[in-house]
Design an enzyme around this catalytic site. Structure first.
Site, mmCIF file in Angstrom:
data_model
loop_
_atom_site.group_PDB
_atom_site.id
_atom_site.type_symbol
_atom_site.label_atom_id
_atom_site.label_comp_id
_atom_site.label_asym_id
_atom_site.label_seq_id
_atom_site.Cartn_x
_atom_site.Cartn_y
_atom_site.Cartn_z
ATOM 1 C CE1 TYR B 128 -4.348 -1.296 0.606
ATOM 2 C CE2 TYR B 128 -3.182 -2.849 2.023
ATOM 3 C CZ TYR B 128 -4.315 -2.483 1.329
ATOM 4 O OH TYR B 128 -5.427 -3.288 1.360
ATOM 5 C CE1 TYR B 167 -2.596 -6.604 3.714
ATOM 6 C CE2 TYR B 167 -3.240 -6.215 1.436
ATOM 7 C CZ TYR B 167 -3.500 -6.112 2.795
ATOM 8 O OH TYR B 167 -4.659 -5.531 3.222
ATOM 9 N NE ARG B 177 -7.568 -9.749 4.420
ATOM 10 C CZ ARG B 177 -8.486 -8.870 4.035
ATOM 11 N NH1 ARG B 177 -8.277 -7.591 4.144
ATOM 12 N NH2 ARG B 177 -9.647 -9.270 3.543
ATOM 13 C CG HIS B 180 -8.515 -6.913 -0.179
ATOM 14 N ND1 HIS B 180 -7.388 -7.544 0.280
ATOM 15 C CD2 HIS B 180 -8.553 -5.714 0.446
ATOM 16 C CE1 HIS B 180 -6.775 -6.767 1.159
ATOM 17 N NE2 HIS B 180 -7.456 -5.631 1.272
#
Lengths: 208, 262
Positions: B128, B167, B177, B180
């Site tokens: 991110y 990640y 995860r 998404h």
């Protein structure tokens, strides 16, 4: 078999996660991408009403401030009118005042701040006066579905005592979890609030 | 008191208002909480200290809930729905180019027009662009990872991006995860406000994700998984995924005079 009702089902909620700022407040994530950004300042120089600062924290079950929480507020203008076509009340609409803002908590202190005006009293569908209030929606990592609550104002004792929503709260002690406390600081009016997610002082949350 | 008008013999027989449609008051359908994750879901450890333990207080919808912020095209910029270009510095971002599209509906099946949809995601490597993300995968200099769109008159929205990567995160030692995209949707009233996540068909991490599996209802979970949509793919350019989002139904109909949401 009876006829099927055929309603769709609401999409399930998921946590906003720790990086909610990227999508909703990119400046807090550390970058600049959109020409226009939403913010925690609801007022313009033309907005009518008393300027106030809403300032508070959201605490977890240990009393620790959440430092990755995002709050949105939705409120009427000083005349008690929401800027939305479904509000049929007669208070004067101000096109420039959207009545909505969002804020992320400070990454160190957990402090959440809004600059807005004190809303007027609302008239509900039954014609009852409702005490001035701000609607609050809370999302964060660890919050699986957004939490709805309200903030009322400590200097509106009479209106609060008659408010139909506050009076729905069975335990009088719990009503105080929704009252923001008024003070003045360097000539500015500040309303302070604490939202407790758990514990003996747990804030009243609504299923709206 | 002065002389009063004669009292009605039976006020029930003298209602000034005609009986209105049961679907006309602008309120929202009661939220079916059985399809949402519970606040306290111990498998997702962060929820333990952040979940209210008292019962929620049920409120009949008042004007405070059936109204909500209204957004317009003036709030958006021309590249806001193009994550391939809205942060590009010296080229396109790395990754599988995809289109995500669908409709925002309410539980009656009506499209929700002119509503704001916001989305954010990790880059193709699962990193991110956020000052608090320290995953070792690299930042992509050409990818911001966020965008927004207004639905059209039928509730339709679309945007272009690269497929996010999975990640690792701190829940169990080896929690990952699934890929998404986060979505934030407004609807026409503040009681419809929703944040959710979209997943990708076929991702093997879906059934073992501690966040996704907080959802107790299998069908509700499946509805967060976007299928590949070859019909909307752009040949030699981008694959497409379809993701419809359903907000709470509203008790207003097209047969009424103008009411909220119509």
């Amino acid at each position: 078999m009876p006829q099927p009702l055929n309603y769709l089902k609401e999409t399930a909620s998921q946590t906003a996660g720790p990086y909610v700022h990227i999508g909703l407040i990119p400046a807090m994530a550390g970058f600049d991408i959109f020409e226009k950004n939403f913010s925690n300042v609801l007022v313009t120089p033309n907005t009518k009403g008393e300027r106030i600062t809403l300032e508070g924290r959201v605490l977890d079950g240990t009393g620790t401030p959440l430092r990755d929480v995002l709050l949105e507020i939705w409120q009427a203008n000083a005349a008690g009118r929401y800027n939305h076509p479904a509000d049929r009340s007669t208070g004067a609409l101000e096109e420039e005042f959207r009545g909505w803002g969002r804020a992320g908590s400070d990454f160190d202190s957990g402090l959440v701040i809004f600059e807005t005006i004190k809303p007027g009293a609302i008239t509900d569908k039954a014609g009852r006066k409702c005490a001035p209030h701000v609607n609050v929606w809370i999302v964060a990592r660890g919050i699986n579905i957004g939490l709805n609550t309200r903030l009322y104002f400590s200097d509106e004792e009479a209106a609060n005592a008659a408010d139909p929503v506050l009076n729905l709260i069975e335990q009088p002690a719990r009503r105080s979890t929704l009252i923001a406390k008024r003070s003045e600081r360097a000539g500015k009016v500040v309303y302070s609030f604490t939202i407790n997610l758990q514990g003996p002082e747990e804030t009243v949350f609504f299923d709206v | 008191m002065n002389a009063q008008a004669p009292a009605l013999q039976d006020p029930r027989l003298n209602r000034p208002e005609p009986f209105a449609s049961p679907l006309g008051d602008g309120g929202f359908f009661q939220r079916d909480r059985s399809i949402h994750p519970p606040a306290h879901a111990p498998g997702y450890k962060s929820s333990v200290l952040r979940s209210p333990r008292q019962a929620l207080l049920s409120l009949e919808n008042s004007v405070s809930e059936i109204t909500g912020p209204v957004f317009g095209h003036n709030d958006l910029g021309p590249l806001d729905n193009d994550l391939i270009r809205n942060y590009a510095k010296d080229g396109d971002p790395v990754g599988e180019r995809i289109i995500v599209h669908g409709r925002v509906l309410d539980e009656t099946g009506r499209g929700v027009p002119n509503t704001l949809v916001e989305f954010w995601q990790a880059n193709a490597g699962g990193r991110y662009r956020h000052k608090k993300d320290t995953y070792l995968a690299p930042i992509d200099p050409n990818f911001g990872g966020c965008g927004r769109a207004l639905t059209d008159d039928t509730g339709y929205y679309y945007f272009r991006t690269v497929k996010p990567g999975p990640y690792p995160w701190r829940n169990y030692v080896n929690s990952w995860r699934p890929a998404h995209i986060h979505f934030s949707v407004f609807g026409s009233g503040f009681a419809q406000r929703l944040i959710t996540q979209m997943y990708f068909e076929g991702d093997p991490l879906i059934p073992v994700c501690p966040i996704l599996t907080t959802i107790p209802d299998k069908d509700a979970l499946d509805r967060l998984v976007a299928p590949l949509d070859l019909n909307a793919s752009t040949p030699f350019d981008s694959l497409a995924y379809r993701f419809d989002i359903v907000l709470r139904g509203q008790r207003s109909t097209y047969f009424e005079n103008r009411t909220a949401g119509n």
